[in-house]
Write a protein that holds these residues in place. Structure first.
Motif, PDB file in Angstrom:
ATOM      1  N   ARG A   6       0.810  -1.218   0.000  1.00  0.00           N
ATOM      2  CA  ARG A   6       0.000   0.000   0.000  1.00  0.00           C
ATOM      3  C   ARG A   6       0.847   1.274   0.000  1.00  0.00           C
ATOM      4  O   ARG A   6       0.325   2.355  -0.276  1.00  0.00           O
ATOM      5  N   THR A   7       2.145   1.155   0.246  1.00  0.00           N
ATOM      6  CA  THR A   7       3.005   2.334   0.158  1.00  0.00           C
ATOM      7  C   THR A   7       3.118   2.823  -1.281  1.00  0.00           C
ATOM      8  O   THR A   7       3.542   3.949  -1.517  1.00  0.00           O
ATOM      9  N   GLN A   8       2.739   1.978  -2.238  1.00  0.00           N
ATOM     10  CA  GLN A   8       2.812   2.337  -3.648  1.00  0.00           C
ATOM     11  C   GLN A   8       1.510   2.959  -4.159  1.00  0.00           C
ATOM     12  O   GLN A   8       1.414   3.324  -5.327  1.00  0.00           O
ATOM     13  N   LEU A   9       0.503   3.078  -3.275  1.00  0.00           N
ATOM     14  CA  LEU A   9      -0.806   3.598  -3.662  1.00  0.00           C
ATOM     15  C   LEU A   9      -1.054   4.957  -3.024  1.00  0.00           C
ATOM     16  O   LEU A   9      -0.536   5.252  -1.946  1.00  0.00           O
ATOM     17  N   THR A  10      -1.890   5.781  -3.676  1.00  0.00           N
ATOM     18  CA  THR A  10      -2.336   6.995  -3.007  1.00  0.00           C
ATOM     19  C   THR A  10      -3.266   6.588  -1.870  1.00  0.00           C
ATOM     20  O   THR A  10      -3.827   5.492  -1.873  1.00  0.00           O
ATOM     21  N   ALA A  11      -3.447   7.460  -0.904  1.00  0.00           N
ATOM     22  CA  ALA A  11      -4.327   7.161   0.232  1.00  0.00           C
ATOM     23  C   ALA A  11      -5.747   6.885  -0.245  1.00  0.00           C
ATOM     24  O   ALA A  11      -6.413   5.961   0.239  1.00  0.00           O
ATOM     25  N   GLU A  12      -6.223   7.648  -1.229  1.00  0.00           N
ATOM     26  CA  GLU A  12      -7.580   7.480  -1.740  1.00  0.00           C
ATOM     27  C   GLU A  12      -7.749   6.125  -2.421  1.00  0.00           C
ATOM     28  O   GLU A  12      -8.743   5.436  -2.224  1.00  0.00           O
ATOM     29  N   PHE A  13      -6.767   5.746  -3.245  1.00  0.00           N
ATOM     30  CA  PHE A  13      -6.887   4.473  -3.955  1.00  0.00           C
ATOM     31  C   PHE A  13      -6.725   3.307  -2.996  1.00  0.00           C
ATOM     32  O   PHE A  13      -7.396   2.288  -3.119  1.00  0.00           O
ATOM     33  N   SER A  14      -5.875   3.451  -2.000  1.00  0.00           N
ATOM     34  CA  SER A  14      -5.703   2.403  -1.000  1.00  0.00           C
ATOM     35  C   SER A  14      -7.004   2.173  -0.243  1.00  0.00           C
ATOM     36  O   SER A  14      -7.376   1.033   0.043  1.00  0.00           O
ATOM     37  N   ALA A  15      -7.719   3.260   0.089  1.00  0.00           N
ATOM     38  CA  ALA A  15      -9.001   3.140   0.789  1.00  0.00           C
ATOM     39  C   ALA A  15     -10.028   2.435  -0.089  1.00  0.00           C
ATOM     40  O   ALA A  15     -10.823   1.626   0.387  1.00  0.00           O
ATOM     41  N   TYR A  16     -10.017   2.725  -1.402  1.00  0.00           N
ATOM     42  CA  TYR A  16     -10.940   2.077  -2.338  1.00  0.00           C
ATOM     43  C   TYR A  16     -10.605   0.601  -2.512  1.00  0.00           C
ATOM     44  O   TYR A  16     -11.484  -0.251  -2.559  1.00  0.00           O
ATOM     45  N   LEU A  17      -9.331   0.283  -2.619  1.00  0.00           N
ATOM     46  CA  LEU A  17      -8.874  -1.074  -2.907  1.00  0.00           C
ATOM     47  C   LEU A  17      -8.792  -1.885  -1.610  1.00  0.00           C
ATOM     48  O   LEU A  17      -7.728  -2.182  -1.111  1.00  0.00           O
ATOM     49  N   THR A  18      -9.947  -2.205  -1.082  1.00  0.00           N
ATOM     50  CA  THR A  18     -10.009  -2.936   0.182  1.00  0.00           C
ATOM     51  C   THR A  18      -9.534  -4.373   0.000  1.00  0.00           C
ATOM     52  O   THR A  18      -9.525  -4.904  -1.118  1.00  0.00           O
ATOM     53  N   ASP A  19      -9.151  -5.009   1.095  1.00  0.00           N
ATOM     54  CA  ASP A  19      -8.726  -6.405   1.042  1.00  0.00           C
ATOM     55  C   ASP A  19      -9.837  -7.294   0.511  1.00  0.00           C
ATOM     56  O   ASP A  19      -9.587  -8.243  -0.236  1.00  0.00           O
ATOM     57  N   SER A  20     -11.094  -7.007   0.851  1.00  0.00           N
ATOM     58  CA  SER A  20     -12.199  -7.835   0.367  1.00  0.00           C
ATOM     59  C   SER A  20     -12.396  -7.665  -1.136  1.00  0.00           C
ATOM     60  O   SER A  20     -12.713  -8.627  -1.834  1.00  0.00           O
ATOM     61  N   LEU A  21     -12.175  -6.464  -1.650  1.00  0.00           N
ATOM     62  CA  LEU A  21     -12.275  -6.249  -3.095  1.00  0.00           C
ATOM     63  C   LEU A  21     -11.197  -7.038  -3.820  1.00  0.00           C
ATOM     64  O   LEU A  21     -11.461  -7.708  -4.817  1.00  0.00           O
ATOM     65  N   VAL A  22      -9.990  -7.003  -3.311  1.00  0.00           N
ATOM     66  CA  VAL A  22      -8.885  -7.752  -3.914  1.00  0.00           C
ATOM     67  C   VAL A  22      -9.158  -9.256  -3.851  1.00  0.00           C
ATOM     68  O   VAL A  22      -8.924  -9.985  -4.809  1.00  0.00           O
ATOM     69  N   ALA A  23      -9.690  -9.726  -2.743  1.00  0.00           N
ATOM     70  CA  ALA A  23      -9.959 -11.155  -2.567  1.00  0.00           C
ATOM     71  C   ALA A  23     -11.014 -11.665  -3.547  1.00  0.00           C
ATOM     72  O   ALA A  23     -10.990 -12.834  -3.935  1.00  0.00           O
TER      73      ALA A  23
END
Length: 82
Positions: A6-23
């Motif tokens: 998540r250090t490679q993501l903006t804060a906004e995109f990190s918030a959108y890209l939740t662990d459940s969405l990735v799963a």
């Protein structure tokens, strides 16, 4: 289990890209990634760049993705293009 740096993501995109969405995404079911072909890039006046790629998998499966990178080199967007 998928781990996202998540250090490679903006804060906004990190918030959108939740662990459940990735799963929910099951890219392994598509098979081995064959190629990633760059097809375009553009930079807006604020310095953010969008890169477009064709991502190819076996059985003629292909996706067109757009990746948005900020001027600070953080990922701000990953979009499946139409």
């Amino acid at each position: 289990e998928r781990q996202i740096d998540r250090t490679q993501l903006t804060a906004e995109f990190s918030a959108y890209l939740t662990d459940s969405l990735v799963a929910r995404e099951d890219f392994a079911a598509l098979g081995k990634l064959l190629t990633i072909v760059p097809i375009a890039s553009s930079t807006n006046p604020a310095g953010d760049t969008t890169y477009e790629f064709l991502v190819r998998y076996p059985h003629d499966v292909q996706f067109h993705y757009k990746f948005g990178i900020t001027k600070n080199n953080k990922i701000d967007e990953i979009e499946l293009a139409a």
